[in-house]
Enzyme design. Sequence first.
Site, PDB file in Angstrom:
ATOM      1  N   GLN A  62       0.695  -1.283  -0.022  1.00 20.96           N
ATOM      2  CA  GLN A  62      -0.035  -0.081   0.025  1.00 20.96           C
ATOM      3  C   GLN A  62       0.921   1.145  -0.128  1.00 20.96           C
ATOM      4  OE1 GLN A  62      -2.379   1.988   3.243  1.00 20.96           O
ATOM      5  NE2 GLN A  62      -4.120   1.238   2.090  1.00 20.96           N
ATOM      6  N   CYS A  92      -6.784   7.598   4.514  1.00 20.98           N
ATOM      7  CA  CYS A  92      -6.009   7.997   5.829  1.00 20.98           C
ATOM      8  C   CYS A  92      -6.466   9.308   6.423  1.00 20.98           C
ATOM      9  CB  CYS A  92      -4.650   7.943   5.764  1.00 20.98           C
ATOM     10  SG  CYS A  92      -3.618   8.037   7.502  1.00 20.98           S
TER      11      CYS A  92
HETATM   12  C1  FMN Z   1      -3.265   1.674  14.139  1.00 18.31           C
HETATM   13  C2  FMN Z   1      -4.176   1.727  12.779  1.00 18.31           C
HETATM   14  C3  FMN Z   1      -3.273   1.911  11.467  1.00 18.31           C
HETATM   15  C4  FMN Z   1      -3.889   2.044  10.230  1.00 18.31           C
HETATM   16  N1  FMN Z   1      -3.108   2.209   9.249  1.00 18.31           N
HETATM   17  C5  FMN Z   1      -3.563   2.244   8.127  1.00 18.31           C
HETATM   18  C6  FMN Z   1      -2.865   2.169   7.045  1.00 18.31           C
HETATM   19  O1  FMN Z   1      -1.492   2.342   6.878  1.00 18.31           O
HETATM   20  N2  FMN Z   1      -3.587   2.293   5.819  1.00 18.31           N
HETATM   21  C7  FMN Z   1      -4.739   2.096   5.460  1.00 18.31           C
HETATM   22  O2  FMN Z   1      -5.295   2.174   4.308  1.00 18.31           O
HETATM   23  N3  FMN Z   1      -5.501   2.163   6.648  1.00 18.31           N
HETATM   24  C8  FMN Z   1      -5.102   2.013   7.850  1.00 18.31           C
HETATM   25  N4  FMN Z   1      -5.789   1.947   9.010  1.00 18.31           N
HETATM   26  C9  FMN Z   1      -7.305   1.915   8.771  1.00 18.31           C
HETATM   27  C10 FMN Z   1      -7.561   0.426   8.525  1.00 18.31           C
HETATM   28  O3  FMN Z   1      -6.999  -0.173   7.510  1.00 18.31           O
HETATM   29  C11 FMN Z   1      -9.128   0.299   8.715  1.00 18.31           C
HETATM   30  O4  FMN Z   1      -9.439   0.913   7.554  1.00 18.31           O
HETATM   31  C12 FMN Z   1      -9.808   0.781   9.832  1.00 18.31           C
HETATM   32  O5  FMN Z   1      -8.957   0.274  11.093  1.00 18.31           O
HETATM   33  C13 FMN Z   1     -11.234   0.487   9.955  1.00 18.31           C
HETATM   34  O6  FMN Z   1     -11.336  -1.311   9.921  1.00 18.31           O
HETATM   35  P1  FMN Z   1     -11.519  -2.097  11.265  1.00 18.31           P
HETATM   36  O7  FMN Z   1     -12.742  -1.527  11.888  1.00 18.31           O
HETATM   37  O8  FMN Z   1     -11.487  -3.521  10.645  1.00 18.31           O
HETATM   38  O9  FMN Z   1     -10.210  -1.811  12.085  1.00 18.31           O
HETATM   39  C14 FMN Z   1      -5.322   2.193  10.189  1.00 18.31           C
HETATM   40  C15 FMN Z   1      -5.803   1.593  11.294  1.00 18.31           C
HETATM   41  C16 FMN Z   1      -5.425   1.665  12.710  1.00 18.31           C
HETATM   42  C17 FMN Z   1      -6.191   1.361  13.894  1.00 18.31           C
END
Ligand code: FMN
Length: 307
Positions: A62, A92
């Site tokens: 990514q 993001c």
């Molecule tokens: C600690 C953390 C780091 C993240 N880093 C990224 C990232 O590098 N790239 C991205 O597209 N989303 C990032 N996200 C978002 C997650 O990929 C995801 O979209 C979001 O947590 C919602 O999904 P979930 O409810 O399953 O956690 C991050 C989320 C968290 C909590």
Amino acid sequence: MVALAPMAGVTDASYRQLIKKIAPGVIVYTEFLSTDALAYGAKKTMEMLSFDASIERPFIVQVFGDTPQHFLEAAKIIEDIGADGIDINMGCPAAKVVSSCHGAALIKNPKLAAELVHMTCKEVKIPVSVKTRLGWDRADTLISFCKGLEEAGAAAFAIHGRRYCDKFTGKADWSQIYELKKAVNVPVIGNGDVNSAQDAIEKLGNLDGVMVGRGTYGNPWVMAEICDAFAGKVAPVVPKTYIEKLPMILEHCELSVAIKGERLGMLEMRRHLSSYVKGFDGASDLRGKLVRVEKLQEAKALLMSAA
Ligand SMILES: Cc1cc2nc3c(=O)[nH]c(=O)nc-3n(C[C@H](O)[C@H](O)[C@H](O)COP(=O)(O)O)c2cc1C
């Protein structure tokens, strides 16, 4: 399709490999990497491209950024290292990312977003996907935004069911993601608040897959449960008790140290260790010690003392 969500500071090579050992069918993504840093060959970012090709397949890198030429150069580097795909971060919400016109800020600039997809696809054969949110401050722009990206060459979408303005608050809303799937001709993966196989089954709807992030904290086995549920297996065999989970927790520590060395490897394990021991008798005392742990042997002794 079941995907491990890209998460900066979490989905490094050791976490991806652990997840693949538990659930071999899962698609894994790197943490987001700067296209500027890749184009300039920055050492630390180049190191983050390392992966174990014998385990981590399909392997998606990514990227984020806002300079089309750097996306083209980064794409060639990513294809050359043998990755299976490139994903562009357009979701993001972090202040420093958005203020640089990267990440979710691209939702407000669909022309540049499409140009970035076009340049990323231009000189590589591997597929280019986009991970984004429902919208900036409304959700009814999702379809037109994604259709523009599809025309520019996007081969798949992963959609986090929150707008930029929601950051991580409230419940993820998947209704627009189902509508998007009806409007485009490429795979669409839903993301947001999947914490169990039951959540995954309930949320899948007409989509091609689900992507899981925070639901794997301390519970990477949820990925096997989801894969089994999608495959129609009713009673997946995953460890339930701490004793049953312990070998994999120790293996995670060993992987982290093998890949990053003892000092950094154990530093990065602290947050995982704290999640692994959440919620059982004596956990808070043990967590207090685990979040300060420096040596692999020390972590092993602490973890085994709780068994
Ligand atoms: C600690 C953390 C780091 C993240 N880093 C990224 C990232 O590098 N790239 C991205 O597209 N989303 C990032 N996200 C978002 C997650 O990929 C995801 O979209 C979001 O947590 C919602 O999904 P979930 O409810 O399953 O956690 C991050 C989320 C968290 C909590």
